[in-house]
Write a protein that holds these residues in place. Structure first.
Motif, PDB file in Angstrom:
ATOM      1  N   PRO A 357       0.836  -1.185   0.000  1.00  0.00           N
ATOM      2  CA  PRO A 357       0.000   0.000   0.000  1.00  0.00           C
ATOM      3  C   PRO A 357       0.878   1.245   0.000  1.00  0.00           C
ATOM      4  O   PRO A 357       1.898   1.278   0.674  1.00  0.00           O
ATOM      5  CB  PRO A 357      -0.775  -0.101   1.306  1.00  0.00           C
ATOM      6  CG  PRO A 357      -0.708  -1.527   1.702  1.00  0.00           C
ATOM      7  CD  PRO A 357       0.549  -2.079   1.124  1.00  0.00           C
ATOM      8  N   GLY A 358       0.508   2.245  -0.771  1.00  0.00           N
ATOM      9  CA  GLY A 358       1.273   3.486  -0.799  1.00  0.00           C
ATOM     10  C   GLY A 358       2.260   3.543  -1.943  1.00  0.00           C
ATOM     11  O   GLY A 358       2.844   4.574  -2.204  1.00  0.00           O
ATOM     12  N   ALA A 359       2.465   2.414  -2.656  1.00  0.00           N
ATOM     13  CA  ALA A 359       3.472   2.407  -3.712  1.00  0.00           C
ATOM     14  C   ALA A 359       2.885   2.729  -5.080  1.00  0.00           C
ATOM     15  O   ALA A 359       3.613   2.992  -6.016  1.00  0.00           O
ATOM     16  CB  ALA A 359       4.157   1.047  -3.762  1.00  0.00           C
ATOM     17  N   CYS A 360       1.555   2.691  -5.205  1.00  0.00           N
ATOM     18  CA  CYS A 360       0.920   2.863  -6.508  1.00  0.00           C
ATOM     19  C   CYS A 360       1.001   4.314  -6.948  1.00  0.00           C
ATOM     20  O   CYS A 360       0.991   5.226  -6.144  1.00  0.00           O
ATOM     21  CB  CYS A 360      -0.521   2.406  -6.403  1.00  0.00           C
ATOM     22  SG  CYS A 360      -1.596   3.062  -7.634  1.00  0.00           S
ATOM     23  N   GLU A 364      -6.593   8.599  -7.717  1.00  0.00           N
ATOM     24  CA  GLU A 364      -7.795   8.017  -7.117  1.00  0.00           C
ATOM     25  C   GLU A 364      -8.856   7.742  -8.196  1.00  0.00           C
ATOM     26  O   GLU A 364      -9.499   6.706  -8.201  1.00  0.00           O
ATOM     27  CB  GLU A 364      -8.328   9.004  -6.080  1.00  0.00           C
ATOM     28  CG  GLU A 364      -9.213   8.397  -5.039  1.00  0.00           C
ATOM     29  CD  GLU A 364      -8.462   7.441  -4.128  1.00  0.00           C
ATOM     30  OE1 GLU A 364      -9.084   6.509  -3.643  1.00  0.00           O
ATOM     31  OE2 GLU A 364      -7.235   7.614  -3.926  1.00  0.00           O
ATOM     32  N   LEU A 500      -8.667  -4.713  -1.489  1.00  0.00           N
ATOM     33  CA  LEU A 500      -7.962  -4.959  -2.746  1.00  0.00           C
ATOM     34  C   LEU A 500      -7.967  -3.705  -3.602  1.00  0.00           C
ATOM     35  O   LEU A 500      -7.424  -3.683  -4.681  1.00  0.00           O
ATOM     36  CB  LEU A 500      -8.642  -6.091  -3.515  1.00  0.00           C
ATOM     37  CG  LEU A 500      -8.322  -7.503  -3.067  1.00  0.00           C
ATOM     38  CD1 LEU A 500      -9.156  -8.491  -3.827  1.00  0.00           C
ATOM     39  CD2 LEU A 500      -6.866  -7.811  -3.272  1.00  0.00           C
TER      40      LEU A 500
ATOM     41  N   ARG B 112      -2.559   8.795  -0.963  1.00  0.00           N
ATOM     42  CA  ARG B 112      -2.118   7.411  -1.150  1.00  0.00           C
ATOM     43  C   ARG B 112      -1.089   7.074  -0.076  1.00  0.00           C
ATOM     44  O   ARG B 112       0.092   6.983  -0.334  1.00  0.00           O
ATOM     45  CB  ARG B 112      -1.523   7.232  -2.544  1.00  0.00           C
ATOM     46  CG  ARG B 112      -2.554   7.332  -3.637  1.00  0.00           C
ATOM     47  CD  ARG B 112      -1.902   7.405  -4.984  1.00  0.00           C
ATOM     48  NE  ARG B 112      -1.291   8.699  -5.232  1.00  0.00           N
ATOM     49  CZ  ARG B 112      -0.100   8.871  -5.794  1.00  0.00           C
ATOM     50  NH1 ARG B 112       0.618   7.840  -6.142  1.00  0.00           N
ATOM     51  NH2 ARG B 112       0.361  10.076  -5.989  1.00  0.00           N
ATOM     52  N   CYS B 113      -1.560   6.929   1.152  1.00  0.00           N
ATOM     53  CA  CYS B 113      -0.632   6.779   2.262  1.00  0.00           C
ATOM     54  C   CYS B 113      -0.545   5.315   2.680  1.00  0.00           C
ATOM     55  O   CYS B 113      -1.347   4.489   2.254  1.00  0.00           O
ATOM     56  CB  CYS B 113      -1.104   7.622   3.432  1.00  0.00           C
ATOM     57  SG  CYS B 113      -2.740   7.170   3.994  1.00  0.00           S
ATOM     58  N   PRO B 255       7.811   4.700  -1.077  1.00  0.00           N
ATOM     59  CA  PRO B 255       7.547   5.807  -2.004  1.00  0.00           C
ATOM     60  C   PRO B 255       6.694   6.892  -1.339  1.00  0.00           C
ATOM     61  O   PRO B 255       6.810   8.067  -1.681  1.00  0.00           O
ATOM     62  CB  PRO B 255       6.771   5.153  -3.144  1.00  0.00           C
ATOM     63  CG  PRO B 255       6.935   3.700  -2.977  1.00  0.00           C
ATOM     64  CD  PRO B 255       7.283   3.416  -1.568  1.00  0.00           C
ATOM     65  N   ALA B 346      -5.256  -5.346   2.234  1.00  0.00           N
ATOM     66  CA  ALA B 346      -5.128  -6.000   0.927  1.00  0.00           C
ATOM     67  C   ALA B 346      -4.088  -7.103   0.913  1.00  0.00           C
ATOM     68  O   ALA B 346      -3.315  -7.228  -0.017  1.00  0.00           O
ATOM     69  CB  ALA B 346      -4.804  -4.965  -0.159  1.00  0.00           C
TER      70      ALA B 346
END
Lengths: 504, 356
Positions: A357-360, A364, A500, B112-113, B255, B346
């Motif tokens: 999570p957080g790498a994408c 949004e 997901l 996007r944390c 990131p 996830a």
């Protein structure tokens, strides 16, 4: 003079008997085919004429009428060429009519007089009620699967004519029967997959319990690799299943294995550009079975689930519930079998880079748009939803080979036996009202479920699905009741859609 | 003619931008400016639009919705903002304007944390509100929302209520997912916007909104930010105004911490916890001890906990590290999650709870 030969035509995956009648009389020379032939069937006039002339057989210079009875039903394909030719020759007095007793013919004619294979030989032969059936040479094994007929496989029209005249023998079936089977490639083995413990586990549970599986993960993580190994761990088909699948493959024109019978669970992987009809089945006259029916008793693998048209995907929902597809057209309604294990793979988002999570790097909006492509109700049909991640390089390069497909298949088979003992096909099909009886839960496991239900992380329907998966996990462990471990693992294998990143 | 109605009607003209509104109201009252627009001095298009606008009705709509209209220079206009060179000429508010009072600290970051980032933002929100600091943020998804959630949690227990600055009209809730947060900030604290009722959130409203946050706050804390993103604009605006900017240090491989780590490298101060922020504010208040001591689990749970990193760890990695079966690992993770040692997202897990 008049002559009649029994034959059959295909509608969906069923053959229907057709009587081919030829009438040759005096009058203006001409050749007419009546009785609702489709385009391919109507063109048989030209093929039959050329085949007769190439085979040095006389063409009657009289008025010829061929009727395909029952006249109310649409006849499709070129399989009626051979019976038309034989009936025509008999009606013209070139063949003794009494020689035709008890003989049916199926086959397409080439202009040189050769007899060519047609799709759907198995259901076609099954529809024929006379003791002897003449089929194209390459279809002999498939025709023999029905087991009720004396199958005569022929290569050319002149062989049939000679045999019927008594000038030559029928080709000897036994010599050809001795052909050794060409060795078939073994299915891909699980031992070739390094690492991927979670993916392998999900695969085993999917196979054992018949649970539909969705794998999400970045490109190259091994989703396809895993999915391709699923047929290798499924139990081999029973005779009824094999016949059902062979019938569908035969009708769809899918190449059959050399022995004629589909004995391994099929693996169908339609491309994401597939149209609705190619997946569901249909067409105006032919009613060809679609990919979903071809996957019956096997695996339907949808790679890049997010790239399929949303409408096409939603058509999957009905067969997932009922195990059959009904296709209705103005002319006819046909039912295709479609009981398959659905395995799908998709990237978590358009950039596909989303590991942790957080790498994408997608916005949004992009993620939401991507997620909307797969509807919630369809996602809900997946009992197993797992994230597949890149394997550890150390495991990729080193380490001993992992467990082979044969070992996993043995466990899968034993779980299937337990499911059968409960009176269900697979654990995924346990009705909700029987869960308390066949999937009892221990106190600690109830506490876990209770907490999840109260926190809203689990819905009532989700609870049933979790219990079915937990039943399979307990079966794999050889436990009678569902323990905390099984329930937790079932939930770990069913990552929430929202988590997901797929909820809209 | 009501001044508030004129101000709101001016702010709601099509194509209105903050600098344009400032120019319009630079040397005249809203009523005069509105009259000028109606007479066509500001172009035929606005004249046409203005002809159809009933100023009294606009004023009534704002009063009915509980929205306060504040013109720059009026006594109730928040002093924290009034001196700024780019202060909105007209400011709209819902809730208690008294909440917008120094000390104000901005807690911002990426949408996007990571889970850890969200937890950190929440902790900052709780601790700062408890220490009597008003937490300012943008109500966006991710870090912003988490900071607000934390501050609201503390406000329930007597902490300072938070302030939110949004990029749409105060009746247009955006993002929809934060409708509940939005409502509660309006109830307890204060919601601010430079847009009148009914204005949709346009993309360019957000950088403009960020400048208001930068102007309002005494200290800006960036919890997590990618190398480029909205939070970096807020930092630029804060730097330009000479505000103190603090960044929360993050894993060098994450990131989501690339931007914040660069801020640290470029010489901004680190914010390890709320105490660092209080020091930067010049408030040497000690933080109340919040953490309870608890024993680290042992046995299977301990082994599984050891295998989970402080950054997202895949289920696969945990299974590989422990060498245990998937069933026992899932059960242990479920117990650890229940006890707030780890959090799942996830199929990825990370440690969130301390055992000191």
């Amino acid at each position: 003079m008049i002559a009649t030969i029994p034959s059959a035509t295909l509608l969906g995956v069923e053959g229907y008997p057709v009587a081919v009648e030829a009438h040759v009389s005096t009058g203006l020379p001409g050749f007419h085919v009546v009785g609702l032939p489709d385009a391919a069937c109507r063109e048989s006039r030209d093929r039959v004429r050329a085949a007769l002339l190439s085979s040095n057989l006389p063409w009657p210079l009289r008025r010829v009428t061929v009727n395909l009875a029952p006249s109310g039903m649409r006849k499709t394909g070129a399989g009626l060429d051979l019976p038309i030719a034989i009936a025509l020759l008999a009606a013209a007095g070139e063949l003794p009519i009494e020689a035709l007793t008890g003989i049916a013919c199926i086959g397409e004619l080439g202009l040189d007089g050769s007899v060519r294979p047609v799709p759907g030989i198995l259901p076609l032969v099954d529809a024929v009620d006379v003791p002897i059936v003449v089929v194209p040479e390459s279809c002999r094994r498939e025709a023999a699967l029905v087991g009720r007929h004396d199958v005569r496989a022929v290569a050319t029209l002149s062989v049939v004519v000679d045999a019927l005249r008594g000038d030559g023998p029928w080709p000897d079936a036994s010599t050809a029967e001795d052909d050794p089977d060409p060795p078939s490639d073994p299915p891909p083995d699980l031992a070739e997959v390094r690492g991927q413990r979670v993916g392998r586990w999900a695969l085993e549970v999917a196979a054992a319990g018949g649970h539909h599986l969705l794998m999400t993960g970045p490109p190259g993580a091994g989703k396809t690799l895993l999915a391709q190994r699923l047929p290798g761990i499924l139990p081999p088909l029973t005779r009824e299943q094999a016949l059902e699948t062979t019938r569908v493959h035969s009708a769809a024109g899918v190449p059959l294995p050399p022995r004629g019978m589909v004995e391994r669970p099929p693996f169908r992987a339609p491309h994401h550009s597939a149209s609705a009809v190619s997946l569901v089945g249909g067409g105006t006259a032919v009613m060809r079975p679609g990919e979903r029916s071809c996957a019956t008793n096997g695996v339907l693998f949808l790679d890049e689930l997010g790239e399929f048209h949303a409408g096409v995907l939603d058509m999957l929902r009905q067969p997932l519930e009922e195990g059959v597809v009904r296709v209705s057209r103005a002319r006819a309604t046909v039912t295709f079998p479609a009981r398959f294990l659905l395995v799908a793979a998709m990237n978590p988002c358009p950039c596909g880079r989303a590991g942790p999570p957080g790498a994408c790097r997608c916005s949004e909006t992009e993620r939401a748009r991507y997620a909307r492509r797969v509807s919630g109700p369809l996602l809900d049909r997946f009992d197993l939803r797992v994230a597949v991640t890149w394997a550890d390089p150390e495991e990729l390069l080193g380490a001993a080979p992992a467990e082979s497909s044969a070992d996993v298949a043995a466990r899968v088979a034993s779980v299937r036996v337990m499911a059968a003992a409960r009176g269900v096909r697979v654990n995924a099909a346990i009705p909700a009202e029987r869960l308390d009886e066949v999937a009892p839960v221990t106190k600690p496991a109830w506490d876990v479920l209770d907490r999840r239900l109260r926190s809203g992380a689990l819905t009532a329907r989700g609870l049933h699905r979790v219990r079915r998966v937990a039943r399979t996990l307990a079966d794999l462990d050889g436990c009678e009741t569902l323990d905390e471990e099984h329930v937790c693992a079932a939930m770990a294998l069913r990552v929430d859609h929202a988590d997901l990143g797929l909820a809209s | 003619m009501s001044g508030d109605g004129c101000a709101a009607a001016l702010a709601g003209l099509p194509g209105m931008a903050p600098f344009r509104l400032r120019d319009l109201l630079a040397d005249r009252s809203p009523a005069q400016a509105w009259a000028a627009v109606r007479e066509g001095e500001e172009g035929a298009e606005w004249q046409k639009v203005a002809a159809g606008v009933e100023v009294e009705a606009v004023a009534e709509a704002h009063t009915a919705a509980g929205v306060g209209v504040h013109v720059l220079g009026s006594p109730e206009y928040p002093t924290a903002l009034a001196d700024d060179a780019e202060a909105p000429a007209v400011l709209f508010s819902v809730g208690d304007l008294d909440a917008v009072r120094r000390p104000l600290v901005g807690v911002v970051g990426t949408r996007r944390c990571t889970h850890a980032g969200r937890q950190t933002a929440r902790t900052f929100g709780v601790d700062l509100a408890c220490a009597g600091v008003a937490v300012v943020s943008g109500l966006a998804l991710g870090i912003d929302g988490a900071a607000h959630a934390g501050a609201l949690e503390a406000a329930d227990a007597g902490g300072r209520p938070p302030v939110a600055v949004v990029g749409s009209g105060l009746d247009v809730v955006y993002p929809r997912r934060h409708a509940r947060l939005w409502e509660r900030v309006a109830e307890i604290g204060c919601l601010l916007s430079e847009w009148p009722l009914g204005v949709r959130p346009e993309r360019w409203h957000f950088p403009a909104r960020n400048r208001i946050i930068a102007a309002l706050v005494d200290v800006l804390v960036v919890v997590e930010s990618h190398a480029a993103g909205g939070s970096m604009h807020t930092v630029e605006a804060a730097d330009a105004r000479g505000r103190t900017v603090l960044a929360v240090p993050g894993p060098v491989r994450s990131p989501a911490s690339e931007g914040t780590n660069r801020l640290l490298h470029d010489g901004h101060g680190p914010a390890r916890d709320a105490a660092d922020v209080l020091t930067a504010l010049g408030l040497a208040r000690p933080l109340p001890p919040r953490r309870r001591l608890r024993a680290v689990p042992d046995g299977t749970d301990g082994a599984v906990l050891d295998a989970v990193d402080w950054e997202p760890t895949s289920f696969e990695q945990i299974v590989a590290r422990t060498g245990l079966g998937l069933g026992p690992v899932s059960a242990a993770l479920a117990r650890l999650e229940h006890d707030s040692w780890v959090a799942g997202d996830a199929g990825w897990w990370e440690r969130v709870g301390m055992g000191e």
